[in-house]
Scaffold this motif. Sequence first.
Motif, short mmCIF file in Angstrom:
data_model
loop_
_atom_site.label_atom_id
_atom_site.label_comp_id
_atom_site.label_asym_id
_atom_site.label_seq_id
_atom_site.Cartn_x
_atom_site.Cartn_y
_atom_site.Cartn_z
N GLU A 53 0.86 -1.25 -0.32
CA GLU A 53 0.36 -0.13 -0.09
C GLU A 53 0.84 1.38 0.07
OE1 GLU A 53 -3.21 2.84 -0.28
OE2 GLU A 53 -2.72 0.03 -0.65
N GLU A 103 0.56 4.04 -3.35
CA GLU A 103 0.46 5.18 -2.84
C GLU A 103 1.45 6.38 -3.48
OE1 GLU A 103 -0.65 6.93 0.63
OE2 GLU A 103 -2.21 5.48 1.55
N GLU A 140 0.90 6.01 -7.34
CA GLU A 140 -0.37 6.93 -7.27
C GLU A 140 0.52 8.33 -8.17
OE1 GLU A 140 -4.59 4.97 -5.77
OE2 GLU A 140 -3.11 6.57 -4.23
N ARG A 195 -5.45 0.73 -9.74
CA ARG A 195 -5.59 0.25 -7.84
C ARG A 195 -6.44 -1.17 -8.08
NH1 ARG A 195 -5.08 1.67 -3.20
NH2 ARG A 195 -4.08 3.46 -2.45
#
Length: 474
Positions: free
Chosen positions: A144, A148, A151, A163
């Motif tokens: 995760e 992030e 992204e 995602r």
Amino acid sequence: MYLSENKVKYIFHHLWQHVRIHNLEPHSIIIVNDCKEIPPYLENKIIFIQSSQAHPEPFEIIFHGKKIPILFGTKDPNGEIYHFDTKGNLIFRHDLLSSAFYLLSGQQEIEVEQKDQHGRFPFELSIQKKLNFVHLPVVNYYFEIITEGLETFAQNHNKKIDRLRLFDSFAFFLSHDVDRIAFHHPFYVLYRLKQFLGLSPSNLSKSKIINLFFQGLGYNLNPFKKEDPWWNFGKLINLEKKLGIRSTYFFLKREDGFKNSLYHYKNKKIKSLISTLKKEGFEVGLHGTYRSAEDGQNLSFQKQEFETATGTKSIGIRQHYLRFSHPHTFKLQSNAGLIYDTSLAFAEHDGYRNGYCLPFHPYDFETDQMMQIWEIPLVMMEVSVLNYRQASFEELKQAVNHYIQEARKFGGLFSLLWHNCRINDIETPGISEFYTKLLESIIEEKPQSLRGMDIYKRASTFEQRPPSDIFKLI
């Protein structure tokens, strides 16, 4: 810990099931050893720094309000998790790749030679115990963090990013290991007499033991006896059908006496039970005997025997006593034609043995490559909580709620093993009602209730490999 190219591929293979950036150029991801400087010619790259530490030297970061252990640091462990430099490079300062590999691959089990009395990797010697994070799917948190960062990179460089979630909410995988089917079997009646006489060990009081002995004696002498408390499959089937659950039953053959079952696959009641389960849409699989975790010939023979006696092809397995030798047992299972295993849990504690709440591929350290067999991690076994941890019903329920919330965060799964012989009010007053209410409360959370075979099929269909030239080690 400098990862080989195959080890890096292994981590990116699993990361790719969570996030994908479209139209990445070859070598868009650069892996740099922390003993080197980042080359000045790199621009608009995704850069991971690899730690030179040979063994974990953990420290904690705060991520989304949770303390997350990073197992391998770099020169600047207290710096930002990731940042962008003036050339548009996204740089991950902590060694998330090595930290993820160490847990997901089971490397710590290779490094720790000491085993418990059953030849298992002991929770007491695990890094999860040392750092108190067995309750967190830490690898999911690592992925995760990376996602992030990616992204932000995609946004800065006008690239499309997806995602991904294997399950929309979360999956619930309920299973039963059919170890024992006759509470009043003459073997156990005699064993209770031996316990009363002090010839065999027991945690029960003398009065409880002698009471159980006479109950068993009376049961066997009664020509109009009711169904044995451990032959409760009708109740289990009806409860699960009512709740919309289809679970997986793993059957254990008779071998080596007390450590295994007291029934054979060709037993008429067992064959009839398996036939009923299949007809009602439940999955049946192999519960590998105590020996089979280390004896490939033995494992192959019992799989063939199971399939011949029941007319059922077994694609999944759980090893009895959760005995496992990594990666040796995986190889034996693969050679026997099994497609998934669901044995990887700590016997002594519920939680995440490999730090992951999704199906994954094991790693073969002997050949330095990913294996094709699937592991569906076991998150909770009732014995771990009620017997090993000596926790209460309420504490077990609280733990279940916690694992459901962790699974929901990542589109993962919560897997629960509950033995049929552990739903017996004679031994544990109130457990039948508790078990029923527990399943009801889980279903109220609206999971996708799936069998092991469903999870394997979904994961294998969902699975995609990252481009072979996506990264470069320098």
